[in-house]
Design a protein around this motif. Structure first.
Motif, short mmCIF file in Angstrom:
data_model
loop_
_atom_site.label_atom_id
_atom_site.label_comp_id
_atom_site.label_asym_id
_atom_site.label_seq_id
_atom_site.Cartn_x
_atom_site.Cartn_y
_atom_site.Cartn_z
N ILE A 34 38.26 7.48 -34.61
CA ILE A 34 39.19 8.14 -35.54
C ILE A 34 40.46 7.34 -35.62
O ILE A 34 40.96 6.84 -34.62
N SER A 35 41.01 7.21 -36.83
CA SER A 35 42.35 6.65 -36.99
C SER A 35 43.12 7.50 -37.99
O SER A 35 42.57 7.92 -39.02
N ILE A 36 44.39 7.79 -37.67
CA ILE A 36 45.22 8.56 -38.63
C ILE A 36 46.50 7.79 -38.96
O ILE A 36 47.43 8.35 -39.51
N ASP A 37 46.54 6.49 -38.60
CA ASP A 37 47.70 5.67 -38.98
C ASP A 37 47.48 5.20 -40.40
O ASP A 37 46.82 4.20 -40.62
N GLY A 38 48.05 5.89 -41.35
CA GLY A 38 47.77 5.58 -42.75
C GLY A 38 46.88 6.68 -43.28
O GLY A 38 47.22 7.86 -43.18
N ASP A 39 45.71 6.30 -43.83
CA ASP A 39 44.76 7.33 -44.23
C ASP A 39 44.16 7.99 -42.99
O ASP A 39 44.31 7.49 -41.88
N VAL A 40 43.46 9.08 -43.23
CA VAL A 40 42.63 9.64 -42.16
C VAL A 40 41.27 8.96 -42.28
O VAL A 40 40.59 9.09 -43.30
N GLN A 41 40.92 8.18 -41.26
CA GLN A 41 39.67 7.41 -41.31
C GLN A 41 38.78 7.79 -40.14
O GLN A 41 39.24 7.89 -39.01
N ILE A 42 37.52 8.00 -40.46
CA ILE A 42 36.55 8.34 -39.41
C ILE A 42 35.36 7.39 -39.54
O ILE A 42 34.79 7.24 -40.62
N VAL A 43 35.04 6.75 -38.43
CA VAL A 43 33.85 5.90 -38.40
C VAL A 43 32.75 6.66 -37.68
O VAL A 43 33.01 7.27 -36.63
N ILE A 44 31.56 6.66 -38.25
CA ILE A 44 30.43 7.24 -37.53
C ILE A 44 29.28 6.24 -37.56
O ILE A 44 28.95 5.68 -38.60
N GLU A 45 28.74 6.01 -36.38
CA GLU A 45 27.59 5.11 -36.25
C GLU A 45 26.34 5.97 -36.09
O GLU A 45 26.27 6.83 -35.21
N CYS A 46 25.37 5.74 -36.97
CA CYS A 46 24.10 6.49 -36.91
C CYS A 46 22.98 5.51 -36.56
O CYS A 46 23.10 4.31 -36.77
N THR A 47 21.88 6.06 -36.05
CA THR A 47 20.76 5.18 -35.75
C THR A 47 19.98 4.84 -37.02
O THR A 47 19.23 3.88 -37.03
N ARG A 48 20.13 5.65 -38.06
CA ARG A 48 19.40 5.33 -39.30
C ARG A 48 20.23 5.67 -40.53
O ARG A 48 21.03 6.60 -40.52
N ALA A 49 20.00 4.91 -41.61
CA ALA A 49 20.78 5.06 -42.84
C ALA A 49 20.13 6.02 -43.82
O ALA A 49 20.75 6.46 -44.77
N ALA A 50 18.86 6.33 -43.57
CA ALA A 50 18.15 7.27 -44.45
C ALA A 50 17.58 8.38 -43.59
O ALA A 50 17.15 8.14 -42.46
N SER A 51 17.57 9.59 -44.13
CA SER A 51 17.03 10.70 -43.35
C SER A 51 15.53 10.54 -43.22
O SER A 51 14.87 9.95 -44.09
N PRO A 52 14.95 11.05 -42.13
CA PRO A 52 13.50 10.91 -41.94
C PRO A 52 12.70 11.73 -42.96
O PRO A 52 13.22 12.69 -43.52
N VAL A 53 11.45 11.32 -43.19
CA VAL A 53 10.61 12.06 -44.13
C VAL A 53 10.24 13.44 -43.62
O VAL A 53 10.02 14.36 -44.41
N ILE A 54 10.14 13.57 -42.30
CA ILE A 54 9.84 14.88 -41.73
C ILE A 54 11.14 15.45 -41.19
O ILE A 54 11.82 14.82 -40.39
N ARG A 55 11.49 16.65 -41.64
CA ARG A 55 12.71 17.25 -41.13
C ARG A 55 12.45 18.63 -40.54
O ARG A 55 11.68 19.40 -41.10
N GLN A 56 13.09 18.89 -39.43
CA GLN A 56 12.93 20.19 -38.79
C GLN A 56 13.92 21.17 -39.43
O GLN A 56 15.12 20.93 -39.44
#
Lengths: 431, 431
Positions: B317-339
């Protein structure tokens, strides 16, 4: 309208079968008495279980206890008990639960012969099997013939949803719990409508101990009010019973009383995930011993796959045959960036961790919460490689551990073989 | 051997600067007195903070309280206090923390003018700012000139590791805590060697309330023993202080006293994951108000991405300037099977859930624990699509929520722009 009479006709023993069972019981109890008298053993056979209580289904097991005088030491009681069992059942094999016992077959019926002590009501119990004859007496005295039929209907319903049985593998409702539910609510439909309306725990009777057991279902055993007769029922089987009951109440149907619903073999379809089957030969111990070890192994596999970045999301266990564990991961190869977990901030080892990763880490070393971590770049590994490399450190219980070297890892898509655990995984459904 | 004298020379105000500060303080406090006397306001200026205590660093802020007689209502005290501030500081702007206050600049120095009540030792406090003048007195009375220099060294060390400051964004050690640590342990090196050997919590003094605050660091405030002066210190900054202290003890180096360590801009390298930056314009409120809202937003994003199957693993998280949030995910697309998560077993809505998913689910509906679930096949969505679709239901706090429609989602690899939060994310390290 459901024709319960017709259903009972299908699953309840008819008079012919009753006679056959009676003659088997008369034969074996006679032979036990004779054997004990010849060898001057102070013990008597007692028919217990559903046959004794008149709540048995067609072709059900016959349970006979051999109740010993208290003058015998526990060791002797067990040893003599097993000896009697072997003498009665030619092909009988010895098994071990709380006590050793002998299981075998007579005239097409599975017979369990279990040694125990004689016990009078109110007398301090020696072992849990001593309580069983008291259960028989209680049910015989308190359930009418009609109510015993209702027990059979309730058992059928629970079998349909896979929640009948107090074995650890099922963690469901025992025959005795079914009987107590009918004793309390009188009919199958009353029980189901009770569960359909239930919110939170089910509590019947007062457990006399101060601490109400921390179980979802609490039913004070009428013959031992210190004891929760429903301690074996898990939150999950209890929840299934609630949902199944709501279903039945909203759409009553005979189909819900079919104890073996049709279960076509599912396709092992690609779910866009990485599914692997971990299979080990089954050690020669009873279900209640091996199942917790399979659970332990499953949990350890999930943990280690999680630490490797494979993202395990769901699993299934089968112990009918081999010990089989299915684990579904979100990825088949470990990520290139892996988080190494270092020691807690309090530990002097953080310095070694920092020295090791300072130069080579992709990010860090950094502190999160009370621990130090570092992200490193690493060659991706397959699930197979990763698990094989970490196998020595995976905890799986004493008996299962002896099979560690025989682990086989199968990718269902590269095999045409069917596996119980995969069938269970793919066909998992309530309805 | 570290030449602490040389370091102090670099970061401690010299006599010239001290005189300049004194004349600024004399000027503004004189003007406040004059203003109050003209308008018949019963209030006095009091120099507080590190300047008053002689623990200030070069070019540090000057903090002045305007202490009011208790005869003023709180509202009036605040209103008149802000009016005085605006009269003193031409370009001053009003900010709001616990009280409203005015911040501005004089002769190159940042000045905060904070209204408060006069308070005598032992007197019941009205607001936390009333306590500050008592802190000044305590430190002046109990810290020698040499100890005040040690405070500066400790502050430099903490700044180096980013754990100086009690703002929520830092959740670290305040100037006052540094002073109390030197009061207790006498020198910078003693403090560091204390932390290097520490295991578990740090507890100094007795908090008179029965319930010891559930904080990692507990330091009874000498002027108010009901209060944990270190309540703002988080487990993480405390852990960093422990590890940093171990590092310093094992390899003492001046480099650890550089308050602004070199921080080269990192490459935004591909980590084999999906990293996204979520950016919103910053609402006009102080850090301590906006930071918790940024944390709330970050947590909500992580939760919703988790439910979508993107496997979020880390964030910044950074709030110096804009409010910026970085999130790292293991995948860029959701899986075909979803619970799909259904209602709890107790709820009658399970029937609707079953009716909805019975036909279309890939697996299930099934019960796990006390809930019903179903696995369904769905079109994969990108992180951008998914978050945009779920944006209306993402909770992000009152002020940040007003910027909801201005959310920008950036993939760092498709942009050459540098972002604070991404710099922080990629360069995150202790050493």
């Amino acid at each position: 309208m459901i024709d319960y009479g017709k259903i009972l006709q299908r699953y309840k023993p008819d008079n012919n079968e009753k006679e056959r069972i009676n003659s088997i019981v008369a034969d074996i109890t006679g032979r036990i008495r004779e054997y004990c008298s010849e060898k001057a053993i102070d013990a008597d056979p007692v028919l217990v279980g559903s046959v004794a209580k008149g709540t048995n289904m067609k072709s059900g097991d016959i349970d006979i206890f051999v109740t010993f005088s208290k003058k015998y030491e526990k060791r002797d009681m067990e040893k003599i008990g097993v000896r009697i069992g072997r003498a009665m059942l030619a092909q009988g094999i010895e098994k071990y639960a709380e006590h050793p016992y002998v299981t075998g077959e007579l005239d097409g019926y599975k017979i369990d012969l279990v040694p125990s002590y004689r016990l009078e009501p109110g007398e301090k119990k020696v072992s849990s099997v001593d309580r069983t004859p008291l259960h028989t007496e209680f049910i015989l005295k308190n359930l009418t013939e009609g109510m015993r039929d209702q027990v059979i209907l309730l058992k059928l319903f629970m079998k349909h949803f896979g929640i009948y049985g107090s074995e650890i593998r099922v963690s469901g409702f025992s025959g005795y719990i079914c009987e107590l539910l009918i004793w309390k609510f009188e009919s199958f439909e009353n029980v189901v409508s009770k569960f359909a309306r239930l919110s939170g725990k089910l509590i019947i009777g007062n457990i006399t101990r101060d601490n109400l057991p921390d179980a979802p279902v609490v039913i004070a055993d009428p013959v031992d009010s210190d004891r929760n007769a429903a301690a074996a029922v898990s939150l999950e089987t209890f929840s299934i019973m609630k949902v199944a009951s709501k279903l039945f109440v909203s759409e009553p149907s005979e189909a819900f009383l079919d104890p073996h619903p049709p279960n076509p073999k599912p396709d092992y379809r690609d779910r866009g995930t990485a599914i692997r089957l971990f299979s080990l030969p089954r050690p020669h111990v009873v279900d209640d011993i091996i199942y917790p070890q399979a659970v332990k192994f499953r949990n350890a596999l999930m943990d280690i796959l999680d630490s490797g970045g494979f993202g395990p999301v769901s699993s299934e266990i089968s112990i009918d045959g081999d010990v089989q564990i299915v684990i579904e991961c979100t990825r088949a190869a470990s990520p290139v960036i892996r988080q190494r977990t270092g020691p807690p901030a309090d530990s002097d080892n953080v310095l070694d961790f920092i020295r090791k990763y300072r130069g080579i880490s992709e990010r860090g070393p950094y502190v999160k919460g009370d621990r130090i971590y570092a992200d490193v770049r690493a060659e991706p590994e397959s699930i197979e490689e990763f698990v094989t490399n970490h196998l020595p450190e995976i905890s799986m219980g004493r008996n299962l551990g002896t099979m560690r070297d025989k682990l086989v890892i199968v990718n269902p898509f590269s095999s045409n073989v069917r596996y119980d655990a995969l069938d269970k995984f793919y066909s998992k459904k309530l309805i």
